[in-house]
Design a protein around this motif. Structure first.
Motif, PDB file in Angstrom:
ATOM      1  N   VAL A   8       0.841  -1.199   0.000  1.00  7.31           N
ATOM      2  CA  VAL A   8       0.000   0.000   0.000  1.00  7.31           C
ATOM      3  C   VAL A   8       0.875   1.248   0.000  1.00  7.31           C
ATOM      4  O   VAL A   8       0.626   2.207  -0.735  1.00  7.31           O
ATOM      5  N   GLU A   9       1.931   1.222   0.804  1.00 10.89           N
ATOM      6  CA  GLU A   9       2.842   2.366   0.879  1.00 10.89           C
ATOM      7  C   GLU A   9       3.561   2.569  -0.458  1.00 10.89           C
ATOM      8  O   GLU A   9       3.683   3.689  -0.951  1.00 10.89           O
ATOM      9  N   VAL A  14       4.215   5.353  -5.666  1.00  9.36           N
ATOM     10  CA  VAL A  14       4.216   5.308  -7.131  1.00  9.36           C
ATOM     11  C   VAL A  14       3.170   6.274  -7.683  1.00  9.36           C
ATOM     12  O   VAL A  14       3.428   7.008  -8.639  1.00  9.36           O
ATOM     13  N   GLU A  15       1.987   6.311  -7.084  1.00 11.07           N
ATOM     14  CA  GLU A  15       0.943   7.239  -7.529  1.00 11.07           C
ATOM     15  C   GLU A  15       1.398   8.686  -7.357  1.00 11.07           C
ATOM     16  O   GLU A  15       1.172   9.526  -8.235  1.00 11.07           O
ATOM     17  N   ASP A  20       3.433  13.659  -9.720  1.00  9.67           N
ATOM     18  CA  ASP A  20       4.482  14.676  -9.800  1.00  9.67           C
ATOM     19  C   ASP A  20       5.069  14.765 -11.206  1.00  9.67           C
ATOM     20  O   ASP A  20       5.334  15.862 -11.705  1.00  9.67           O
ATOM     21  N   ARG A  21       5.284  13.628 -11.859  1.00 12.38           N
ATOM     22  CA  ARG A  21       5.800  13.630 -13.221  1.00 12.38           C
ATOM     23  C   ARG A  21       4.812  14.291 -14.188  1.00 12.38           C
ATOM     24  O   ARG A  21       5.207  15.032 -15.077  1.00 12.38           O
TER      25      ARG A  21
END
Length: 121
Positions: A8-9, A14-15, A20-21
């Motif tokens: 989950v972390e 990753v999300e 941000d990208r």
């Protein structure tokens, strides 16, 4: 259960990274669009002022040639002939030289921040 918390972390990280990208890409695209708009506006203003200046110089040259040949139609016809020759010369040069120069300039402008993009990844 510890494995579930880890995934989950990682999923949240990753999300956040993807968000941000995406924001970075939007900001870079906005910056490019703003620079292009600014350059385009400046180009239009300079072109407009140059056109007015060119027209004034053309009238002066036309009247000068008219007095030199002692005929208004003759003087302006000579000037028109000079402009027709210039147009043919510009078309010829564009096919050989300026077309490639313009394309190269646009490509260079489009990828001018390539170094900063590679450092940010």
């Amino acid at each position: 259960m510890e494995k579930n918390g880890f995934f989950v972390e990682v999923k949240d990280m990753v999300e956040e990274y993807v968000d941000d990208r995406m924001l970075l890409l939007k900001l870079q695209a906005t910056e490019k669009a703003a620079k292009a708009s600014s350059t385009l506006f400046l180009g239009v203003v300079i072109t407009f002022i140059s056109l007015i200046l060119f027209m004034i110089i053309s009238f002066i040259a036309g009247y000068y040639l008219s007095q030199a040949v002692d005929s208004y139609p003759g003087g302006f016809a000579i000037l028109a002939g000079i402009y027709v020759l210039l147009i043919f010369l510009l078309v010829f040069l564009h096919k050989k030289y300026t077309g490639k120069l313009i394309v190269d300039s646009i490509i260079k402008f489009s990828f001018s921040n390539k170094e900063t993009w590679s450092n940010e990844v």
